[in-house]
Motif scaffolding. Structure first.
Motif, mmCIF file in Angstrom:
data_model
loop_
_atom_site.group_PDB
_atom_site.id
_atom_site.type_symbol
_atom_site.label_atom_id
_atom_site.label_comp_id
_atom_site.label_asym_id
_atom_site.label_seq_id
_atom_site.Cartn_x
_atom_site.Cartn_y
_atom_site.Cartn_z
ATOM 1 N N VAL A 81 -11.455 -9.213 0.795
ATOM 2 C CA VAL A 81 -10.832 -9.936 -0.317
ATOM 3 C C VAL A 81 -9.806 -10.901 0.269
ATOM 4 C CG1 VAL A 81 -9.671 -9.754 -2.537
ATOM 5 C CG2 VAL A 81 -11.135 -7.892 -1.744
ATOM 6 N N ALA A 86 -7.288 -14.827 8.233
ATOM 7 C CA ALA A 86 -7.599 -13.424 8.540
ATOM 8 C C ALA A 86 -8.910 -12.994 7.888
ATOM 9 C CB ALA A 86 -6.458 -12.524 8.063
ATOM 10 N N ARG A 106 -10.208 -16.351 -4.229
ATOM 11 C CA ARG A 106 -9.810 -16.763 -5.591
ATOM 12 C C ARG A 106 -9.934 -18.280 -5.799
ATOM 13 N NH1 ARG A 106 -3.119 -16.632 -5.459
ATOM 14 N NH2 ARG A 106 -3.053 -17.162 -3.273
ATOM 15 N N TYR A 107 -9.817 -19.064 -4.726
ATOM 16 C CA TYR A 107 -9.915 -20.518 -4.884
ATOM 17 C C TYR A 107 -11.319 -21.001 -4.530
ATOM 18 C CZ TYR A 107 -4.815 -20.458 -5.274
ATOM 19 O OH TYR A 107 -3.530 -20.211 -5.662
ATOM 20 N N LEU A 123 0.404 -22.478 15.381
ATOM 21 C CA LEU A 123 1.395 -21.947 16.325
ATOM 22 C C LEU A 123 1.010 -20.517 16.695
ATOM 23 C CD1 LEU A 123 4.597 -22.939 14.312
ATOM 24 C CD2 LEU A 123 3.803 -24.068 16.389
ATOM 25 N N THR A 222 -5.637 -10.655 1.422
ATOM 26 C CA THR A 222 -5.085 -11.533 0.382
ATOM 27 C C THR A 222 -3.738 -12.130 0.792
ATOM 28 O OG1 THR A 222 -3.923 -9.701 -0.700
ATOM 29 C CG2 THR A 222 -6.166 -10.163 -1.483
ATOM 30 N N ASP A 226 -2.610 -7.595 -2.349
ATOM 31 C CA ASP A 226 -2.974 -7.325 -3.756
ATOM 32 C C ASP A 226 -3.834 -6.073 -3.900
ATOM 33 O OD1 ASP A 226 -1.684 -9.704 -4.190
ATOM 34 O OD2 ASP A 226 -3.369 -10.718 -5.159
ATOM 35 N N ASN A 281 6.434 -30.126 6.424
ATOM 36 C CA ASN A 281 6.679 -28.730 6.071
ATOM 37 C C ASN A 281 7.941 -28.673 5.210
ATOM 38 O OD1 ASN A 281 6.638 -25.963 6.054
ATOM 39 N ND2 ASN A 281 6.509 -25.735 8.263
ATOM 40 N N VAL A 333 3.798 -19.679 0.035
ATOM 41 C CA VAL A 333 4.387 -18.325 -0.004
ATOM 42 C C VAL A 333 4.171 -17.682 1.367
ATOM 43 C CG1 VAL A 333 4.242 -16.044 -1.072
ATOM 44 C CG2 VAL A 333 3.976 -18.103 -2.474
ATOM 45 N N ALA A 391 -5.287 -6.996 6.792
ATOM 46 C CA ALA A 391 -5.461 -8.009 7.844
ATOM 47 C C ALA A 391 -4.592 -9.207 7.500
ATOM 48 C CB ALA A 391 -6.926 -8.432 7.912
ATOM 49 N N LEU A 407 1.851 -16.000 11.837
ATOM 50 C CA LEU A 407 1.319 -17.239 12.411
ATOM 51 C C LEU A 407 -0.214 -17.198 12.409
ATOM 52 C CD1 LEU A 407 3.786 -17.786 15.393
ATOM 53 C CD2 LEU A 407 3.807 -18.900 13.159
HETATM 54 C C1 LIG Z 1 5.089 -23.445 4.194
HETATM 55 C C2 LIG Z 1 4.452 -22.680 5.321
HETATM 56 C C3 LIG Z 1 4.484 -23.188 6.594
HETATM 57 C C4 LIG Z 1 3.873 -22.499 7.643
HETATM 58 N N1 LIG Z 1 3.842 -23.053 8.892
HETATM 59 C C5 LIG Z 1 3.065 -22.513 9.862
HETATM 60 C C6 LIG Z 1 2.833 -23.195 11.086
HETATM 61 O O1 LIG Z 1 3.372 -24.281 11.320
HETATM 62 N N2 LIG Z 1 1.991 -22.618 11.993
HETATM 63 C C7 LIG Z 1 1.393 -21.397 11.767
HETATM 64 O O2 LIG Z 1 0.635 -20.919 12.621
HETATM 65 N N3 LIG Z 1 1.604 -20.723 10.601
HETATM 66 C C8 LIG Z 1 2.404 -21.268 9.651
HETATM 67 N N4 LIG Z 1 2.562 -20.611 8.440
HETATM 68 C C9 LIG Z 1 1.984 -19.268 8.255
HETATM 69 C C10 LIG Z 1 0.479 -19.234 7.979
HETATM 70 O O3 LIG Z 1 0.036 -20.375 7.318
HETATM 71 C C11 LIG Z 1 0.091 -18.032 7.136
HETATM 72 O O4 LIG Z 1 0.894 -16.924 7.424
HETATM 73 C C12 LIG Z 1 -1.377 -17.670 7.383
HETATM 74 O O5 LIG Z 1 -2.188 -18.670 6.830
HETATM 75 C C13 LIG Z 1 -1.701 -16.325 6.754
HETATM 76 O O6 LIG Z 1 -3.071 -16.083 6.835
HETATM 77 P P1 LIG Z 1 -3.721 -14.931 5.933
HETATM 78 O O7 LIG Z 1 -5.188 -15.051 6.098
HETATM 79 O O8 LIG Z 1 -3.053 -13.645 6.232
HETATM 80 O O9 LIG Z 1 -3.254 -15.299 4.451
HETATM 81 P P2 LIG Z 1 -3.435 -16.622 3.589
HETATM 82 O O10 LIG Z 1 -3.523 -17.829 4.452
HETATM 83 O O11 LIG Z 1 -2.367 -16.559 2.568
HETATM 84 O O12 LIG Z 1 -4.850 -16.398 2.922
HETATM 85 C C14 LIG Z 1 -5.035 -15.445 1.894
HETATM 86 C C15 LIG Z 1 -6.258 -15.831 1.089
HETATM 87 O O13 LIG Z 1 -6.493 -14.861 0.102
HETATM 88 C C16 LIG Z 1 -6.713 -15.489 -1.154
HETATM 89 N N5 LIG Z 1 -6.261 -14.548 -2.179
HETATM 90 C C17 LIG Z 1 -4.991 -14.141 -2.415
HETATM 91 N N6 LIG Z 1 -4.960 -13.237 -3.400
HETATM 92 C C18 LIG Z 1 -6.247 -13.043 -3.776
HETATM 93 C C19 LIG Z 1 -6.858 -12.209 -4.744
HETATM 94 N N7 LIG Z 1 -6.127 -11.369 -5.487
HETATM 95 N N8 LIG Z 1 -8.200 -12.275 -4.894
HETATM 96 C C20 LIG Z 1 -8.954 -13.129 -4.134
HETATM 97 N N9 LIG Z 1 -8.414 -13.940 -3.194
HETATM 98 C C21 LIG Z 1 -7.082 -13.882 -3.016
HETATM 99 C C22 LIG Z 1 -5.887 -16.748 -1.093
HETATM 100 O O14 LIG Z 1 -6.321 -17.711 -2.006
HETATM 101 C C23 LIG Z 1 -6.072 -17.160 0.361
HETATM 102 O O15 LIG Z 1 -7.232 -17.939 0.550
HETATM 103 C C24 LIG Z 1 3.223 -21.264 7.395
HETATM 104 C C25 LIG Z 1 3.210 -20.748 6.096
HETATM 105 C C26 LIG Z 1 3.815 -21.436 5.071
HETATM 106 C C27 LIG Z 1 3.744 -20.865 3.693
#
Ligand SMILES: Cc1cc2nc3c(=O)[nH]c(=O)nc-3n(C[C@H](O)[C@H](O)[C@H](O)COP(=O)(O)OP(=O)(O)OC[C@H]3O[C@@H](n4cnc5c(N)ncnc54)[C@H](O)[C@@H]3O)c2cc1C
Length: 452
Positions: A81, A86, A106-107, A123, A222, A226, A281, A333, A391, A407
């Motif tokens: 999910v 990740a 979700r998107y 990064l 997520t 969630d 940013n 977020v 994850a 990151l």
């Molecule tokens: C403003 C900002 C600046 C950043 N700058 C950097 C940077 O310069 N370099 C760097 O390496 N990292 C940076 N980060 C951090 C990095 O972008 C994120 O921490 C990383 O993308 C997290 O990956 P993830 O797969 O864990 O989660 P996410 O990228 O948040 O992906 C989660 C996915 O799950 C989906 N989802 C969520 N809830 C649900 C649900 N209930 N049902 C179905 N789908 C759902 C979302 O739509 C999304 O596609 C930054 C983050 C932010 C917010």
């Protein structure tokens, strides 16, 4: 083909010509008036009333949700999910390791904050001395971007690369399809299905209504935990800075003569693969990224700020042509729920260079300013609830480590680990906490991951 395409030609081009015949024979079609471009529309059902819809009702001032049976949309080995960095890597890893995988997002696109949040700078793939610790499927994504025109810049030793979000979305679809991962977009996970403290699947909301997907193992990617939260797993609820990233254009049209020696406007961001376009940013205030009223307030106030900031930039001599190209469709977020896992990633372990027998990945740092830090498998496994793994940015990590764990490359690494572990759990019919970690490590190594 000369002239405008009709619907049959269009479907032929899309490889759906059989569909054209099928639809043409069974539905009454109407040529629309009002637009002259050959669109067609059919009545799929008349006087239709949604069946099996047990509405919520108002009882003594309380809204009561009645019991109802849900359609089972799919049954799978591993359900992932969240289609961010990740989740995508987890899904590919599990499928390549032999499990049947369903990925739900979700998107309408993959990539999470990396693409939808316009976080374009990658990064954390290296550590002190320049060693690249993010390998495996995450590195494969980066390698594929290398091969595309205009997809990535700064892919050289000791530098942090910047990507184009559209290229990432494209590569992720390509890799997910190649791996054979079944995918549902526009599908929001709203509730874990739990029996006897073990997750059996997830309930989703979409335009098709409320449906269920059953799974042997669920990976919560997520970002906000969630799924594990709704399953009753223990977590820490944190606040963090919530920003909104944006892109500005025409930076290659700055009139340097006019700008002269006066200071450049503030916050014009950093370069991207698109010439003349920067990404900016925005840190934003520290708030609760789970509170819907707060999220709404952040979106609105950031949009007002960004617009007026760009107007000011345009008033700077020489910068008149700079414009706001787009704000990220997804609010920035950073951290919300963080799992309470069997192990927790800690700063002391990073400093001590602790080696874990159950290592499933090695994390990097922002600019190679830390040594490598091992990620123990237990950081993905909830203390209490079964059949679910975390994850990405919501794995078990103390607050001082959150800004490293989240990151993008480190999310690739934990996604990869969760995918491999889920596949092993399914193959051996074991709960995630009982998984043979040596088998997980073997798969990860075979899939190119670096374990130190
Ligand atoms: C403003 C900002 C600046 C950043 N700058 C950097 C940077 O310069 N370099 C760097 O390496 N990292 C940076 N980060 C951090 C990095 O972008 C994120 O921490 C990383 O993308 C997290 O990956 P993830 O797969 O864990 O989660 P996410 O990228 O948040 O992906 C989660 C996915 O799950 C989906 N989802 C969520 N809830 C649900 C649900 N209930 N049902 C179905 N789908 C759902 C979302 O739509 C999304 O596609 C930054 C983050 C932010 C917010």
């Amino acid at each position: 083909m000369n002239g405008p395409m009709n619907r049959r030609d269009c479907l032929k081009v899309l490889g759906l010509s059989g569909l054209a015949t099928g639809l043409g024979s069974s539905r009454s079609q109407a040529q629309n008036v009002g637009e002259s471009s050959g669109f067609q529309s059919s009545v799929l059902a008349s006087h239709k009333v949604q069946s099996g819809w047990a509405n919520a009702t108002l009882v003594n001032g309380k809204v009561i949700q009645p019991q109802r049976e849900l359609t089972i949309l799919d049954s799978t080995d591993v359900l992932v999910v969240g289609g961010g960095p990740a989740g995508v890597v987890a899904a590919i890893a599990a499928q390549r390791a032999g499990a049947n995988v369903t990925l739900v997002e979700r998107y309408g696109h993959l990539g999470g904050l990396w693409t939808g949040g316009l976080v374009l700078l990658v990064l954390g793939h290296i550590v002190q001395g320049g060693k690249q610790v993010c390998q495996g499927i995450g590195e494969e994504i980066m390698g594929r971007l290398d091969k595309l025109d205009g997809a990535i810049i700064d892919r050289r030793s000791g530098v942090n690369p910047t990507v184009d979000a559209e290229a990432v979305k494209y590569v992720m679809v390509e890799m997910i399809e190649e791996a054979g991962v079944k995918t549902f977009l526009h599908c929001w996970g709203v509730d874990a299905i739990v029996n006897d403290n073990a997750v059996q699947g997830v309930v989703f909301e979409s335009k098709s209504g409320r449906q269920a997907i059953l799974a042997k193992i669920v990976i919560d990617a997520t970002g906000d935990g969630d799924v594990f939260a709704s399953a009753g797993a223990e977590f820490e609820h944190r606040s963090h800075n919530v920003g909104l990233v944006y892109r500005i254009g025409n930076l290659d049209r700055i009139d340097k003569d006019k700008a002269g020696d006066s200071p450049a406007p503030k916050r014009i961001g950093a370069h991207t693969p698109v010439p003349g376009v920067n990404w900016v940013n925005l840190r934003g205030p520290e708030v609760d990224g789970l509170d819907v009223a707060t999220l709404t307030r952040m979106e609105m106030s950031h949009r007002k700020y960004i617009w007026s900031h760009i107007q000011k930039t345009r008033q700077t001599p020489g910068y008149e042509q700079v414009y706001l190209m787009e704000t990220a469709p997804q609010l920035g977020v950073r951290i919300t729920r963080v799992l309470q896992g069997l192990s927790t990633v800690s700063l002391d372990d990073l400093k001590a260079g602790t080696k874990f027998p159950d290592v499933v990945g090695v994390g990097g740092s922002e600019s190679g300013n830390h040594g490598p830090w091992q990620i123990p498998y237990g950081a993905l496994v909830p203390t209490k609830v079964e059949n679910v793994l975390a994850a990405g940015r919501c794995i078990s990590a103390e607050i001082r480590m959150a800004d490293l764990v989240r990151l993008i490359p480190n999310c690739f690494v934990t996604g990869h680990a969760a995918g491999a572990a889920a596949a092993v759990a399914v193959q051996d019919g074991r709960r995630p906490r009982d998984v043979d970690v040596a088998k997980v490590q073997k798969i990860l190594t075979e899939q190119g991951a670096y374990l130190g």
